[in-house]
Design a protein around this motif. Structure first.
Motif, mmCIF file in Angstrom:
data_model
loop_
_atom_site.group_PDB
_atom_site.id
_atom_site.type_symbol
_atom_site.label_atom_id
_atom_site.label_comp_id
_atom_site.label_asym_id
_atom_site.label_seq_id
_atom_site.Cartn_x
_atom_site.Cartn_y
_atom_site.Cartn_z
ATOM 1 N N ASN A 1 0.835 -1.214 0.000
ATOM 2 C CA ASN A 1 0.000 0.000 0.000
ATOM 3 C C ASN A 1 0.863 1.254 0.000
ATOM 4 O OD1 ASN A 1 -2.338 -1.505 0.002
ATOM 5 N ND2 ASN A 1 -2.580 -1.443 2.220
ATOM 6 N N ARG A 2 1.967 1.239 0.742
ATOM 7 C CA ARG A 2 2.863 2.393 0.784
ATOM 8 C C ARG A 2 3.465 2.652 -0.593
ATOM 9 N NH1 ARG A 2 6.796 1.887 5.375
ATOM 10 N NH2 ARG A 2 4.956 2.477 6.530
ATOM 11 N N LEU A 3 3.877 1.579 -1.281
ATOM 12 C CA LEU A 3 4.426 1.712 -2.624
ATOM 13 C C LEU A 3 3.368 2.276 -3.576
ATOM 14 C CD1 LEU A 3 6.599 1.241 -4.792
ATOM 15 C CD2 LEU A 3 5.717 -1.084 -5.011
ATOM 16 N N GLN A 4 2.157 1.736 -3.490
ATOM 17 C CA GLN A 4 1.078 2.204 -4.367
ATOM 18 C C GLN A 4 0.789 3.688 -4.118
ATOM 19 O OE1 GLN A 4 -0.387 0.366 -6.859
ATOM 20 N NE2 GLN A 4 -1.211 2.348 -7.439
ATOM 21 N N ASN A 5 0.781 4.109 -2.863
ATOM 22 C CA ASN A 5 0.544 5.523 -2.534
ATOM 23 C C ASN A 5 1.665 6.412 -3.061
ATOM 24 O OD1 ASN A 5 -1.885 5.069 -1.259
ATOM 25 N ND2 ASN A 5 -0.965 4.859 0.781
ATOM 26 N N SER A 6 2.908 5.940 -2.943
ATOM 27 C CA SER A 6 4.041 6.716 -3.464
ATOM 28 C C SER A 6 3.936 6.891 -4.973
ATOM 29 C CB SER A 6 5.366 6.031 -3.127
ATOM 30 O OG SER A 6 5.559 6.007 -1.753
ATOM 31 N N LEU A 7 3.592 5.815 -5.665
ATOM 32 C CA LEU A 7 3.434 5.900 -7.123
ATOM 33 C C LEU A 7 2.311 6.861 -7.496
ATOM 34 C CD1 LEU A 7 3.887 2.132 -8.085
ATOM 35 C CD2 LEU A 7 5.530 3.988 -8.410
ATOM 36 N N THR A 8 1.210 6.828 -6.745
ATOM 37 C CA THR A 8 0.084 7.718 -7.011
ATOM 38 C C THR A 8 0.484 9.175 -6.793
ATOM 39 O OG1 THR A 8 -1.467 6.006 -6.343
ATOM 40 C CG2 THR A 8 -2.296 8.258 -6.374
ATOM 41 N N VAL A 9 1.212 9.453 -5.706
ATOM 42 C CA VAL A 9 1.639 10.818 -5.401
ATOM 43 C C VAL A 9 2.521 11.361 -6.513
ATOM 44 C CG1 VAL A 9 3.100 12.172 -3.835
ATOM 45 C CG2 VAL A 9 1.376 10.654 -2.898
ATOM 46 N N PHE A 10 3.384 10.542 -7.091
ATOM 47 C CA PHE A 10 4.276 10.980 -8.162
ATOM 48 C C PHE A 10 3.660 10.821 -9.543
ATOM 49 C CE2 PHE A 10 7.339 9.979 -4.734
ATOM 50 C CZ PHE A 10 7.855 11.258 -4.585
ATOM 51 N N ASN A 11 2.362 10.532 -9.567
ATOM 52 C CA ASN A 11 1.603 10.405 -10.810
ATOM 53 C C ASN A 11 2.206 9.362 -11.749
ATOM 54 O OD1 ASN A 11 -0.588 10.948 -12.385
ATOM 55 N ND2 ASN A 11 0.365 12.649 -13.479
ATOM 56 N N ILE A 12 2.596 8.246 -11.159
ATOM 57 C CA ILE A 12 3.128 7.132 -11.947
ATOM 58 C C ILE A 12 2.061 6.044 -11.951
ATOM 59 C CG2 ILE A 12 4.908 5.354 -12.099
ATOM 60 C CD1 ILE A 12 6.753 7.295 -10.568
ATOM 61 N N GLN A 13 1.644 5.681 -13.146
ATOM 62 C CA GLN A 13 0.631 4.636 -13.253
ATOM 63 C C GLN A 13 1.223 3.467 -14.016
ATOM 64 O OE1 GLN A 13 -2.814 6.428 -15.002
ATOM 65 N NE2 GLN A 13 -3.040 7.913 -13.348
ATOM 66 N N LEU A 14 1.162 2.324 -13.383
ATOM 67 C CA LEU A 14 1.711 1.126 -14.001
ATOM 68 C C LEU A 14 0.567 0.233 -14.457
ATOM 69 C CD1 LEU A 14 4.423 0.233 -11.344
ATOM 70 C CD2 LEU A 14 4.766 1.426 -13.488
ATOM 71 N N GLY A 15 0.680 -0.253 -15.670
ATOM 72 C CA GLY A 15 -0.287 -1.238 -16.132
ATOM 73 C C GLY A 15 0.119 -2.604 -15.624
ATOM 74 N N LYS A 16 -0.524 -3.639 -16.172
ATOM 75 C CA LYS A 16 -0.205 -4.998 -15.734
ATOM 76 C C LYS A 16 1.243 -5.349 -16.050
ATOM 77 C CE LYS A 16 -4.779 -7.002 -15.744
ATOM 78 N NZ LYS A 16 -5.650 -8.038 -16.253
ATOM 79 N N ARG A 17 1.744 -4.886 -17.184
ATOM 80 C CA ARG A 17 3.130 -5.186 -17.555
ATOM 81 C C ARG A 17 4.086 -4.467 -16.603
ATOM 82 N NH1 ARG A 17 4.318 -4.277 -23.652
ATOM 83 N NH2 ARG A 17 6.253 -5.250 -23.009
ATOM 84 N N GLY B 1 4.142 -6.296 -13.331
ATOM 85 C CA GLY B 1 4.918 -7.534 -13.498
ATOM 86 C C GLY B 1 6.408 -7.252 -13.511
ATOM 87 N N TYR B 2 6.802 -6.184 -14.218
ATOM 88 C CA TYR B 2 8.212 -5.787 -14.280
ATOM 89 C C TYR B 2 8.715 -5.428 -12.877
ATOM 90 C CZ TYR B 2 12.357 -3.006 -15.342
ATOM 91 O OH TYR B 2 13.626 -2.512 -15.373
ATOM 92 N N LEU B 3 7.910 -4.673 -12.138
ATOM 93 C CA LEU B 3 8.287 -4.260 -10.786
ATOM 94 C C LEU B 3 8.439 -5.479 -9.868
ATOM 95 C CD1 LEU B 3 8.825 -1.708 -9.140
ATOM 96 C CD2 LEU B 3 6.419 -1.658 -8.544
ATOM 97 N N ARG B 4 7.503 -6.414 -9.973
ATOM 98 C CA ARG B 4 7.598 -7.648 -9.167
ATOM 99 C C ARG B 4 8.869 -8.418 -9.510
ATOM 100 N NH1 ARG B 4 1.568 -9.178 -9.486
ATOM 101 N NH2 ARG B 4 0.844 -8.450 -7.474
ATOM 102 N N GLN B 5 9.183 -8.506 -10.812
ATOM 103 C CA GLN B 5 10.379 -9.222 -11.255
ATOM 104 C C GLN B 5 11.634 -8.569 -10.674
ATOM 105 O OE1 GLN B 5 10.866 -9.303 -15.491
ATOM 106 N NE2 GLN B 5 12.896 -10.259 -15.385
ATOM 107 N N LYS B 6 11.712 -7.246 -10.717
ATOM 108 C CA LYS B 6 12.875 -6.548 -10.198
ATOM 109 C C LYS B 6 12.984 -6.703 -8.675
ATOM 110 C CE LYS B 6 14.773 -5.123 -13.850
ATOM 111 N NZ LYS B 6 16.050 -5.736 -14.229
ATOM 112 N N LEU B 7 11.843 -6.665 -7.989
ATOM 113 C CA LEU B 7 11.855 -6.855 -6.544
ATOM 114 C C LEU B 7 12.316 -8.259 -6.204
ATOM 115 C CD1 LEU B 7 8.602 -4.973 -5.460
ATOM 116 C CD2 LEU B 7 10.967 -4.305 -4.965
ATOM 117 N N HIS B 8 11.852 -9.239 -6.985
ATOM 118 C CA HIS B 8 12.241 -10.636 -6.745
ATOM 119 C C HIS B 8 13.732 -10.830 -6.992
ATOM 120 C CE1 HIS B 8 11.803 -14.902 -6.237
ATOM 121 N NE2 HIS B 8 12.381 -15.113 -7.424
#
Length: 168
Positions: free
Chosen positions: A137-153, A156-163
């Motif tokens: 939720n904190r990550l999602q809020n940070s992305l929203t504040v910086f007006n960054i919207q990620l689609g499904k891809r 997925g890319y973010l999950r891959q990098k975190l993994h």
């Protein structure tokens, strides 16, 4: 027993055949060595029954060490509270011993060790799950504040990098 953060005051109440009660008191550290000495002292005096109040979390290590050698009654502090006046740890320990000796202490339910261990693991799992959700939720809020919207891809890319960060 009167249990504190750094020490335990133990009191053994023995009544002879004339009805006279004698008390043996000793103070022990709550470090493992001190608790093992407490257990040995109780065994030397043939003390099979122990009563202590459940003060915070301080009683848990004492309970864990003595569980194997004694029958422990865990009392709610509300029911073993001494009468007002000049209180000392020795007086409190003696008061608890007297209440226990006269069978005036109702013990709290303590599940068997395997159940307690399972409960601890489940509580820890719940904490980790809650923490992970919080961070998402904190990550999602940070992305929203910086007006960054990620689609499904993007997700997925973010999950891959975190993994990849977890495994490196």
């Amino acid at each position: 027993m009167d249990v504190h953060k750094t020490f335990v005051v133990a009191c053994i109440a023995s009544t002879n055949n004339k009805g006279i009660t004698t008390y043996k008191r000793l103070r022990f550290s709550t470090f493992t060595k001190g608790l093992n000495e407490l257990s040995q002292w109780l065994c030397e005096h043939d003390c099979k029954g122990v009563c202590m109040e459940s003060t915070g979390k301080y009683w848990i290590p004492v309970f864990n060490i003595l569980e194997a050698s004694c029958s422990i009654t865990l009392a709610h502090p509300k029911y073993v509270k001494a009468i007002r006046g000049k209180k000392t740890d020795k007086k409190d320990a003696q008061w608890i011993a007297d209440l226990f000796k006269h069978d005036l202490v109702a013990g709290s339910f303590m599940p068997p060790l395997p159940i307690r261990q399972l409960r601890d693991l489940m509580r820890y799992r719940f904490k980790l799950t809650t923490f992970a959700s919080s961070e998402k939720n904190r990550l999602q809020n940070s992305l929203t504040v910086f007006n960054i919207q990620l689609g499904k891809r993007g997700v997925g890319y973010l999950r891959q990098k975190l993994h990849e960060g977890e495994t490196s």
